[in-house]
Design a protein around this motif. Structure first.
Motif, PDB file in Angstrom:
ATOM      1  N   TYR A 192       0.856  -1.184   0.000  1.00  0.00           N
ATOM      2  CA  TYR A 192       0.000   0.000   0.000  1.00  0.00           C
ATOM      3  C   TYR A 192       0.895   1.239   0.000  1.00  0.00           C
ATOM      4  N   GLN A 193       0.508   2.242  -0.753  1.00  0.00           N
ATOM      5  CA  GLN A 193       1.172   3.540  -0.663  1.00  0.00           C
ATOM      6  C   GLN A 193       0.642   4.273   0.560  1.00  0.00           C
ATOM      7  N   SER A 194       1.534   4.876   1.329  1.00  0.00           N
ATOM      8  CA  SER A 194       1.108   5.514   2.566  1.00  0.00           C
ATOM      9  C   SER A 194       2.002   6.706   2.885  1.00  0.00           C
ATOM     10  N   SER A 195       1.629   7.438   3.927  1.00  0.00           N
ATOM     11  CA  SER A 195       2.420   8.598   4.355  1.00  0.00           C
ATOM     12  C   SER A 195       2.086   8.940   5.796  1.00  0.00           C
ATOM     13  N   PHE A 196       2.974   9.676   6.439  1.00  0.00           N
ATOM     14  CA  PHE A 196       2.706  10.205   7.770  1.00  0.00           C
ATOM     15  C   PHE A 196       3.272  11.610   7.852  1.00  0.00           C
ATOM     16  N   THR A 197       2.778  12.352   8.812  1.00  0.00           N
ATOM     17  CA  THR A 197       3.260  13.723   9.032  1.00  0.00           C
ATOM     18  C   THR A 197       3.913  13.775  10.412  1.00  0.00           C
ATOM     19  N   PRO A 198       5.175  14.189  10.499  1.00  0.00           N
ATOM     20  CA  PRO A 198       5.889  14.177  11.777  1.00  0.00           C
ATOM     21  C   PRO A 198       5.519  15.356  12.685  1.00  0.00           C
ATOM     22  N   VAL A 199       4.261  15.390  13.080  1.00  0.00           N
ATOM     23  CA  VAL A 199       3.765  16.447  13.957  1.00  0.00           C
ATOM     24  C   VAL A 199       3.115  15.800  15.178  1.00  0.00           C
ATOM     25  N   ARG A 200       2.772  16.637  16.156  1.00  0.00           N
ATOM     26  CA  ARG A 200       2.183  16.126  17.399  1.00  0.00           C
ATOM     27  C   ARG A 200       0.743  16.609  17.525  1.00  0.00           C
ATOM     28  N   CYS A 201      -0.177  15.672  17.779  1.00  0.00           N
ATOM     29  CA  CYS A 201      -1.589  16.022  17.965  1.00  0.00           C
ATOM     30  C   CYS A 201      -1.957  15.909  19.436  1.00  0.00           C
ATOM     31  N   VAL A 203      -5.435  15.463  22.450  1.00  0.00           N
ATOM     32  CA  VAL A 203      -6.704  14.766  22.657  1.00  0.00           C
ATOM     33  C   VAL A 203      -7.845  15.476  21.940  1.00  0.00           C
ATOM     34  N   ALA A 204      -7.861  16.795  21.994  1.00  0.00           N
ATOM     35  CA  ALA A 204      -8.942  17.570  21.380  1.00  0.00           C
ATOM     36  C   ALA A 204      -9.015  17.359  19.869  1.00  0.00           C
ATOM     37  N   ASP A 205      -7.899  17.022  19.243  1.00  0.00           N
ATOM     38  CA  ASP A 205      -7.898  16.818  17.789  1.00  0.00           C
ATOM     39  C   ASP A 205      -8.705  15.594  17.387  1.00  0.00           C
ATOM     40  N   ASP A 206      -8.782  14.603  18.264  1.00  0.00           N
ATOM     41  CA  ASP A 206      -9.555  13.399  17.951  1.00  0.00           C
ATOM     42  C   ASP A 206     -11.050  13.614  18.081  1.00  0.00           C
ATOM     43  N   LEU A 207     -11.457  14.754  18.605  1.00  0.00           N
ATOM     44  CA  LEU A 207     -12.882  15.055  18.734  1.00  0.00           C
ATOM     45  C   LEU A 207     -13.452  15.712  17.486  1.00  0.00           C
ATOM     46  N   GLU A 208     -12.580  16.046  16.547  1.00  0.00           N
ATOM     47  CA  GLU A 208     -13.004  16.685  15.301  1.00  0.00           C
ATOM     48  C   GLU A 208     -12.935  15.691  14.151  1.00  0.00           C
ATOM     49  N   ALA A 209     -13.526  16.083  13.014  1.00  0.00           N
ATOM     50  CA  ALA A 209     -13.516  15.215  11.838  1.00  0.00           C
ATOM     51  C   ALA A 209     -12.103  15.005  11.319  1.00  0.00           C
ATOM     52  N   SER A 210     -11.262  15.993  11.468  1.00  0.00           N
ATOM     53  CA  SER A 210      -9.858  15.886  11.069  1.00  0.00           C
ATOM     54  C   SER A 210      -9.032  16.800  11.958  1.00  0.00           C
ATOM     55  N   PHE A 211      -7.732  16.598  11.941  1.00  0.00           N
ATOM     56  CA  PHE A 211      -6.858  17.392  12.804  1.00  0.00           C
ATOM     57  C   PHE A 211      -6.852  18.863  12.376  1.00  0.00           C
ATOM     58  N   ARG A 212      -6.616  19.717  13.338  1.00  0.00           N
ATOM     59  CA  ARG A 212      -6.495  21.157  13.038  1.00  0.00           C
ATOM     60  C   ARG A 212      -5.222  21.405  12.242  1.00  0.00           C
ATOM     61  N   ASP A 213      -5.214  22.513  11.542  1.00  0.00           N
ATOM     62  CA  ASP A 213      -4.036  22.891  10.752  1.00  0.00           C
ATOM     63  C   ASP A 213      -2.915  23.369  11.675  1.00  0.00           C
ATOM     64  N   GLU A 214      -1.713  23.332  11.113  1.00  0.00           N
ATOM     65  CA  GLU A 214      -0.531  23.876  11.785  1.00  0.00           C
ATOM     66  C   GLU A 214      -0.239  23.199  13.124  1.00  0.00           C
ATOM     67  N   LEU A 215      -0.345  21.879  13.150  1.00  0.00           N
ATOM     68  CA  LEU A 215       0.098  21.141  14.330  1.00  0.00           C
ATOM     69  C   LEU A 215       1.608  21.304  14.474  1.00  0.00           C
ATOM     70  N   PRO A 216       2.120  21.365  15.703  1.00  0.00           N
ATOM     71  CA  PRO A 216       3.565  21.570  15.888  1.00  0.00           C
ATOM     72  C   PRO A 216       4.370  20.339  15.474  1.00  0.00           C
ATOM     73  N   ALA A 217       5.499  20.581  14.851  1.00  0.00           N
ATOM     74  CA  ALA A 217       6.371  19.493  14.433  1.00  0.00           C
ATOM     75  C   ALA A 217       7.041  18.859  15.654  1.00  0.00           C
ATOM     76  N   VAL A 218       7.253  17.571  15.601  1.00  0.00           N
ATOM     77  CA  VAL A 218       7.988  16.904  16.678  1.00  0.00           C
ATOM     78  C   VAL A 218       9.472  17.200  16.488  1.00  0.00           C
ATOM     79  N   PRO A 219      10.220  17.266  17.552  1.00  0.00           N
ATOM     80  CA  PRO A 219      11.665  17.552  17.413  1.00  0.00           C
ATOM     81  C   PRO A 219      12.415  16.389  16.789  1.00  0.00           C
TER      82      PRO A 219
END
Length: 258
Positions: A192-201, A203-219
């Motif tokens: 399968y083709q896949s991808s991930f974004t190295p940011v941190r979400c 608890v509140a993000d899981d209450l929405e249909a999708s994550f909010r924009d501009e999540l902070p990048a993980v170090p």
């Protein structure tokens, strides 16, 4: 000896009162004879109705405790039918949808092995740049069993980025409305083709249909990637001791962000 006709003529010519029939008296006497029969029939009908009502009452009396017990079990948690095998914690995890297996800031779940011997392996680069840009890669599905496996799955697996057993990010948002057909001989695999974004979400993000924009990048640092997908077995593979739906996971794959 006079004949029958002579007798009839004799009575007909007599001056006495004729033997006439009074219709009102006949109807009254007929009703009088029928009344007891009607009463008896009505009583029998009443007894029949009472008998039905009694059966209904008895049935409800026997079923009421069961209903109350069921309600009590519902209040205290899921009920287990008599004779049904009890589910372990692994079975409960296995039945969680792949996209809800791991949630933001939660502990990384350990899914039980696939019922059908399927396994997912993350095949991403060993290193990737830190930041907020998606990182592309593939996820390999392998049939580790000794029999042919047929069915279908979602078009892409759910990926999870974690560190020290804590979920930092997972696949989210609208799902691709298509299916991947699976037909694997023992030892065979597909990708399968896949991808991930190295940011941190959070608890509140899981209450929405999708994550909010501009999540902070993980170090920059060492992280783990894992994948999960829901597999639906072909009807020819289903047996009394095997499920139609199966959650497929796999081992953690280390990745370094620089």
């Amino acid at each position: 000896m006079p004949s029958e006709q002579d007798l009839r003529d004799l009575f007909a010519s007599s001056d006495g009162p004729r033997n006439t029939i009074d219709p009102k008296r006949v109807i009254a006497r007929s009703r009088g004879r029928r009344l007891p029969r009607q009463i008896v029939a009505g009583a029998a009908g009443a007894l029949a109705i009472v008998g039905i009502a009694t059966v209904a009452v008895q049935t409800s009396q026997f079923s009421s405790p069961a209903m109350m017990t069921s309600q009590g079990e519902a209040d205290s948690g899921p009920s287990i039918e008599a004779g049904a095998p009890q589910e372990s914690s692994d079975s409960a995890i296995k039945r969680a949808p792949a996209e809800r297996l791991n949630l933001c800031e939660g502990s990384l779940a350990e899914a039980a092995p696939s019922f059908y011997g399927l396994q997912l392996d993350v095949a991403f680069p060993a290193e990737a740049p830190a930041g907020t840009d998606p990182v592309m890669g593939t996820v390999r599905l392998t049939n580790t069993s000794s029999t042919r496996v047929m069915g279908y799955s979602n078009a892409t697996p759910a990926l999870t980025l974690s560190q020290d057993g804590v979920v930092l990010w997972h696949s989210n948002g609208p799902m691709i409305m298509s299916l991947a057909i699976i037909d694997l001989e023992p030892g065979a695999s597909m990708e399968y083709q896949s991808s991930f974004t190295p940011v941190r979400c959070e608890v509140a993000d899981d209450l929405e249909a999708s994550f909010r924009d501009e999540l902070p990048a993980v170090p920059a640092g060492e992280y783990d990637l894992s994948a999960a997908i829901d597999f639906t077995a072909d009807s020819s593979m289903i047996r009394p001791d095997t499920p139609e739906l199966d959650l497929v996971g796999g081992p953690l794959s280390p990745i370094t962000l620089r």
